[in-house]
Scaffold this active site. Sequence first.
Site, PDB file in Angstrom:
ATOM      1  N   PHE A  10     -19.664  -0.777 -34.919  1.00 14.23           N
ATOM      2  CA  PHE A  10     -20.690   0.228 -34.601  1.00 14.23           C
ATOM      3  C   PHE A  10     -21.766  -0.376 -33.705  1.00 14.23           C
ATOM      4  O   PHE A  10     -22.669  -1.064 -34.152  1.00 14.23           O
ATOM      5  CB  PHE A  10     -21.298   0.766 -35.906  1.00 14.23           C
ATOM      6  N   THR A 101     -14.755  -1.917 -32.102  1.00 17.00           N
ATOM      7  CA  THR A 101     -15.205  -3.311 -32.093  1.00 17.00           C
ATOM      8  C   THR A 101     -15.107  -3.834 -30.649  1.00 17.00           C
ATOM      9  O   THR A 101     -14.514  -3.195 -29.781  1.00 17.00           O
ATOM     10  CB  THR A 101     -14.323  -4.192 -33.009  1.00 17.00           C
ATOM     11  N   LYS A 130     -10.075  -2.031 -25.386  1.00 15.90           N
ATOM     12  CA  LYS A 130      -8.984  -2.237 -24.418  1.00 15.90           C
ATOM     13  C   LYS A 130      -7.937  -3.244 -24.894  1.00 15.90           C
ATOM     14  O   LYS A 130      -6.773  -3.146 -24.515  1.00 15.90           O
ATOM     15  CB  LYS A 130      -9.566  -2.738 -23.085  1.00 15.90           C
ATOM     16  N   VAL A 157     -10.146   3.394 -20.337  1.00 16.38           N
ATOM     17  CA  VAL A 157     -10.185   3.357 -18.864  1.00 16.38           C
ATOM     18  C   VAL A 157     -11.116   4.471 -18.373  1.00 16.38           C
ATOM     19  O   VAL A 157     -10.982   5.620 -18.800  1.00 16.38           O
ATOM     20  CB  VAL A 157      -8.764   3.570 -18.267  1.00 16.38           C
ATOM     21  N   LYS A 230      -7.228  -2.889 -17.740  1.00 21.80           N
ATOM     22  CA  LYS A 230      -7.115  -1.445 -17.479  1.00 21.80           C
ATOM     23  C   LYS A 230      -5.849  -1.128 -16.675  1.00 21.80           C
ATOM     24  O   LYS A 230      -5.203  -0.102 -16.902  1.00 21.80           O
ATOM     25  CB  LYS A 230      -8.377  -0.955 -16.771  1.00 21.80           C
TER      26      LYS A 230
HETATM   27  N1  HSE Z   1     -17.600  -4.178 -18.119  1.00 14.70           N
HETATM   28  C1  HSE Z   1     -16.916  -2.939 -17.859  1.00 14.70           C
HETATM   29  C2  HSE Z   1     -17.274  -2.489 -16.447  1.00 14.70           C
HETATM   30  C3  HSE Z   1     -17.317  -1.925 -18.899  1.00 14.70           C
HETATM   31  O1  HSE Z   1     -18.154  -3.085 -15.820  1.00 14.70           O
HETATM   32  O2  HSE Z   1     -16.664  -1.562 -15.947  1.00 14.70           O
HETATM   33  C4  HSE Z   1     -16.327  -0.821 -19.128  1.00 14.70           C
HETATM   34  O3  HSE Z   1     -15.053  -1.254 -19.506  1.00 14.70           O
END
Ligand code: HSE
Length: 353
Positions: A10, A101, A130, A157, A230
Amino acid sequence: MEIRIEIIGFGTVGMGFLEILNRKADILKEKHGFVPKIVAISDKIKGSLIDYKGLDIQKLIKILKEGGNLKDYGKGFYTFEEKNSIDIIEEIDSDILIEMTYTNINTGEPATTHIKKAFEKGKHIVTSNKGPIALFYKDLKKMADERNLLMGIEGTVLSGTPVFNLVEETFPPNSIKRIKGILNGTTNYILTKMETEGMSYESALKKAQDLGYAEADPTADVEGFDALAKVLILSNVIMGGDLKKEDIKREGITKISSEDIKEAAKNGFRYKLIGSVERDENDKIIASVKPLKIPFSDPLSGVSGAINALTFETDLLGEVTIQGPGAGKLETGFSIMIDVLRIFKKINKQEKK
Ligand code: HSE
């Protein structure tokens, strides 16, 4: 209809989700018959909170906004040592487990264990994490399918900008030949600031961290690991691939200088960190993450700041490009909302049969 929800992990995204539930409570109930009952929240640092009757969302938001913590809610609070996330997943009855988390792209833990345990307990899953999806999507999907459970992954994503729901609900029977785009907000922010404000790489990265876009370890952003996770997800979830991290060529943005950016702009190009996945003529899935010079005429070239974008190359529609937020509290909280609502509708439909 009431739907029992438990939250594991959280932080900012969880808070965004609660704020949406609160702000949209009336419309969710009136239009969709959706009444959330949050029966448990568990967080390694903040502890665990249980209320079988459903936590008072407004009260909780007020406490947290005033700088309080889960323990200030009072009744139902346990330290993480007294009741940890696994205890909560095993002991609490709920319909949906939301796993938020922190992402670990190397191990996928502890999220993968949480998700597997939840499936064993017959709970649907929604996650913005992810790690488990990039590394173990096939196994997790199999577990879900065998139990007739759903796994919502919209937040993994482009945060709440619809990708998976869009593709699943509105693209068929298009065939997608290639997906390419800007999958990391931090690097796009840095490249934009270097070009438009002449900012140094270091200052732009610092600003992206201050604004909360960057991962806990920003190397994941600037060296392309976040975009790689991603790309893996897009490849394995949408393109039907079975790629591993090692199958994807990866290069970050750290070698691009302000001079490179200026030179490219003079010639009508803009550097973007592009994640790409395509099916080649032998039906093999090829994926990569690398900085590319994109001509000003390409829609991806105009995407600035922390915004993300994806171009789908399809056989019936040609190219379709979407752009929108890829990170943020309400934005990622919204991704959780879309999936929870979708699962709620499915449960509702099954019960009416
Ligand atoms: N660190 C990632 C970004 C956050 O800058 O897009 C989202 O996954």
